[in-house]
Design an enzyme around this catalytic site. Structure first.
Site, short mmCIF file in Angstrom:
data_model
loop_
_atom_site.label_atom_id
_atom_site.label_comp_id
_atom_site.label_asym_id
_atom_site.label_seq_id
_atom_site.Cartn_x
_atom_site.Cartn_y
_atom_site.Cartn_z
CB SER A 92 15.71 9.67 -1.28
OG SER A 92 14.34 9.79 -0.92
NE ARG A 93 19.22 5.89 4.96
CZ ARG A 93 20.16 5.63 5.89
NH1 ARG A 93 19.78 5.27 7.10
NH2 ARG A 93 21.42 5.76 5.61
CD GLU A 126 18.53 0.54 -5.48
OE1 GLU A 126 19.08 1.48 -4.85
OE2 GLU A 126 18.51 0.43 -6.71
CB CYS A 135 21.85 2.62 -6.76
SG CYS A 135 20.35 3.22 -7.53
#
Lengths: 525, 525
Positions: free
Chosen positions: B241-242, B264, B301
């Site tokens: 996750s971000r 990523e 993703c």
């Protein structure tokens, strides 16, 4: 060309209204005209917006066009003639011959990147053929590198030409296809304006969009912070102090979109005197070492600030020869009063540390910013226990560390932080010890030299002017040499693009005549 | 092979005492044995110290030795047989066939890096000849890349094999010569242990130092933070996750020595429907799009979470075909209860935004963690004005954006944040519009596809699985494909080293048979 004290925003010259600054001649401490008008966030925003607007069309130029642009800049710098050298000498205290050499280096750098562009290997062109019969089928995949975006460059104090407005950072970023916004170093604003105007004229002569280059001036840190924080900026090049570099790294990390910062910061460049080499030629190495130490008043990032040898008669011979040579060295003018004051304070601080002896000094200073070269000594146990002994003193100062035995020498090597360079003085009988040291030195330094001195940094294909932290903020890169261009590139993969939409470098039949990796095999041009 | 619930620290298996955790079968929400003992900073320190101790001897292995090691790992994973697939299916809810394919990908990745090692191009071997007659003389300079140091790898939830313990990050780091410390993803600890033991056995079989590989388990964030903060760790690989990625970026930046983090993170993978392609085959694209959207329950993703087209009858046809296809799609089990809950919340949040319509959904869920695919729509004006519409909803959800005209389509492209991929559905008559979009998409994405769907990520030489922030934390890199190895390398230059001390790859006569850049000219092997 007249120096007007203006910033160069695209094709305009703009007088900043956020304070003024003047250059100082460090040889006399006298101010030099004219006044420079400092800018603020408005000018930074204008320069970065122009850079953003220019980006797509600039990066769409051919490698040949960008090569010609770099060569046009090189020609423009040479056309400035003696006026550039005179101004740079006034602003930096550096001798004319050194500055002429540095101009040659600057022009050579621009021309090297022109060659790099024409060769095209920097693109990393890679093709994987489609495999329609495979289960699952494989698409046609082609990779090339493209420019990362507009780049902010901070001029360095110690190379007013080669690491400044048209220095290695600017040359490699422009080569990559990135517009550049330079913040002048306030120690040489006149030199910066002259070189900046040469670039500005080259932009016009090559009919490039004006945003490809701007030059901003700041009185304090505000302009630099605004530049690194601007959303249009996608990477930063910097050469300077650790404090300055880390401030930029922090500002870049705090952005909404973090960006890479290539900060070349501090290095003490250890030199190891291996026993057989020392026994064979202690005096010769000692004399040559002092030449390297005092060259350019020690104001090189690769200055040899640490010498490690085995205690004993040969180290004493080295030391005596070094001290003898040191006595002949006149105190040279440093770049700025601030750098001079920091040097004096650093030498005082080191001399006061417990376990450190001041072995000797060069000739006493006779001018305002002149620096007296200084050689300190300590033993390995003290070095290993005293963190401050690893702090860089920018200038002609070095510390000699005497080790009990080879194990202690290896312990000193292992103890070191990241460095730009590590040097070994060795003879063939020293190879066994060198083999033990090399794995450690590879982990610590970007460049390893044998039987030379680190203060020459060749501009070529294989050069690495980089190294682990704190030598730089990014050990994966170099700021000198052909591969410096890699810092400003990122890869893009094209999947199943029709030939008509593919970049020419990736088209069938290799119309650009590049070396390309095709299905894992390297196919030379 | 039994699953014991232990961590693997070098060649030891260690039961952590900092709490326990159990895997959950998302299809039933039932816990799966055994209990795993979570570790803490002690185990992290032990694993990292072993990695550091192993580093010099591991990176001194030949490329051939490391290639054999990677192949040994691949063989060991295959030798785990159906037990691995069964365990991974229980822990992830992913179907057996998908996991078998993923195992093939994992093994293929390891073998690709074995080929990369044998080819040797990753070394960047570069030689500049000495020019003793030049003024000043030029030294002999030779560059190669070396391993950056021990690497921390965080397993991803969505690829329990290919982006986890022996996934692309581990394979590329081991190939580069970096020891690896993996933190298991807590969604699949059993799968992680099985694969970890296969690596552990390969380390022993290849007689490598035990610190080359360790596997640690943490109950909360403490172990991950300790890992990234450990002084021995020199780079980090992460897919997730971000929020998770940014936490690691911040931890790495706060170290005394900052290190690169390859995270990523999040991407919504825009797909542009160009008008002629849409007119020619709206329904076909709509149906295929829903296949891509719902594949693997949208847990890729590269899932196409954004579709941009020109408003009109053809877009309506696309929409109708997509909705038709959507109705046939069963609700699939997501990877974890947490991911499922986040998906449900994300869909609810998007559906509630002003100007957003819920066009339709897939079949209703009939199991605990099953996700109903959802298609939203909005207009470009709303999209441009609503920041949350760019947030990734991890799972089978996508947003259709209707544009008034081509200019608005270009404005949407320009508005986007960084992406892993961007897709164009186009016909030859769309080339003019594609040419206008491509410069923008190159700036935004790591991979650009035509007339395909982004959900297949080939493991090959030209693949780029990366892109500007927030797709990744470092747009200069890829986490899939051969050049992923570059992330874990740094250049070192050797100046005037005697032949006997030079790395074999740089020696005269090219004994390693590499392709090398010699005096600026590429010389193929």
């Amino acid at each position: 060309m007249n120096i007007t004290g203006e910033m160069l925003i695209g094709q305009s010259a703009v007088r900043g209204a956020e304070g003024t600054l003047r250059a100082v001649n460090p040889a006399t401490n006298e101010k030099i005209g004219p006044d420079f008008g400092a800018g603020g966030v408005t000018e930074v925003d204008r320069a970065c917006t122009l850079a953003q607007q220019a980006f797509d069309s600039y990066r769409a130029t051919t490698a040949q066009q960008r090569a010609e642009f770099l060569e046009e800049i090189a020609g423009g710098i040479l056309a400035l003639g003696p006026a550039l050298i005179e101004r740079a000498a006034q602003e930096s205290g550096l001798p004319t011959a050194r500055l002429e050499g540095e101009r040659g280096r600057t022009v050579g750098q621009l021309r090297l990147f022109a060659s790099v562009l024409r060769a095209g290997n920097y693109l990393g062109a890679t093709l994987d053929s489609a495999l329609p019969e495979r289960t699952p089928p494989r698409s046609d995949l082609r990779l090339r590198k493209i420019a990362i975006g507009p780049v902010a460059v901070f001029g360095a104090s110690n190379f007013p030409l080669a690491f400044s407005v048209a220095g290695g950072d600017t040359a490699s970023a422009l080569a990559a296809g990135c517009p550049v916004v330079v913040k002048t170093h306030n120690a040489h604003p006149g030199t910066s304006e002259l070189v900046g105007r040469a670039i500005q004229q080259a932009v016009a002569a090559c009919k490039l969009p004006e945003g490809v280059f701007s030059l901003v001036i700041g009185a304090g840190n505000e302009v630099g912070q605004a530049l690194v924080s601007h959303p249009a900026i996608k990477a930063v090049g910097f050469t300077g102090s650790r404090q300055g570099g880390l401030a930029l790294v922090r500002a870049a990390a705090q952005r909404r979109e973090p960006i890479p910062v290539y900060a070349e910061m501090s290095s003490i460049n250890p030199m190891f005197l291996l026993p057989h080499a020392l026994a064979a030629r202690a005096a010769k190495i000692g004399t040559a070492f002092v030449d390297s130490l005092t060259m350019g008043v020690g104001q090189f990032c690769t200055n040899p600030g640490l010498v490690i040898g085995l205690a004993g008669e040969h180290l004493v011979q080295f030391q005596e020869a070094a001290l003898q040579a040191l006595k002949t060295k006149a105190a040279g003018t440093m770049l700025t009063p601030g750098i001079h004051d920091a040097y004096v304070a650093g030498v005082e601080r080191m001399g006061a540390l417990a376990g450190v002896d001041t072995l000797g000094q060069g000739q006493a200073p006779a001018a305002p910013c002149a620096a007296q070269a200084t050689l300190f000594s300590t033993d390995a146990a003290t070095f290993l226990a005293t963190e401050q002994l690893e702090d860089e003193i920018f200038g002609p100062s070095s510390l000699l560390v005497a080790c009990r035995d080879e194990d202690e020498m290896r312990a000193v090597a292992e103890h070191l932080a990241g460095q730009l360079t590590a040097t070994l003085q060795l003879d063939e009988e020293d190879h066994a010890l060198a083999r033990k040291l090399l794995p450690t030195l590879e982990r610590k330094a970007g460049r390893i030299l044998v039987n030379g001195f680190p203060t020459g940094v060749e501009v070529s294909y294989a050069m690495v002017h980089g190294g682990p932290f704190p030598a730089t903020s990014d050990s994966r890169s170099t700021s000198v040499g052909a591969t410096a261009i890699d810092r400003f590139l990122r890869p893009v993969c094209y999947q199943d693009l029709p030939g008509a939409l593919l970049p020419i470098e990736l088209q069938d039949g290799n119309p650009s005549g590049l070396s390309r990796l095709v299905d894992g095999e390297f196919v030379a041009a």
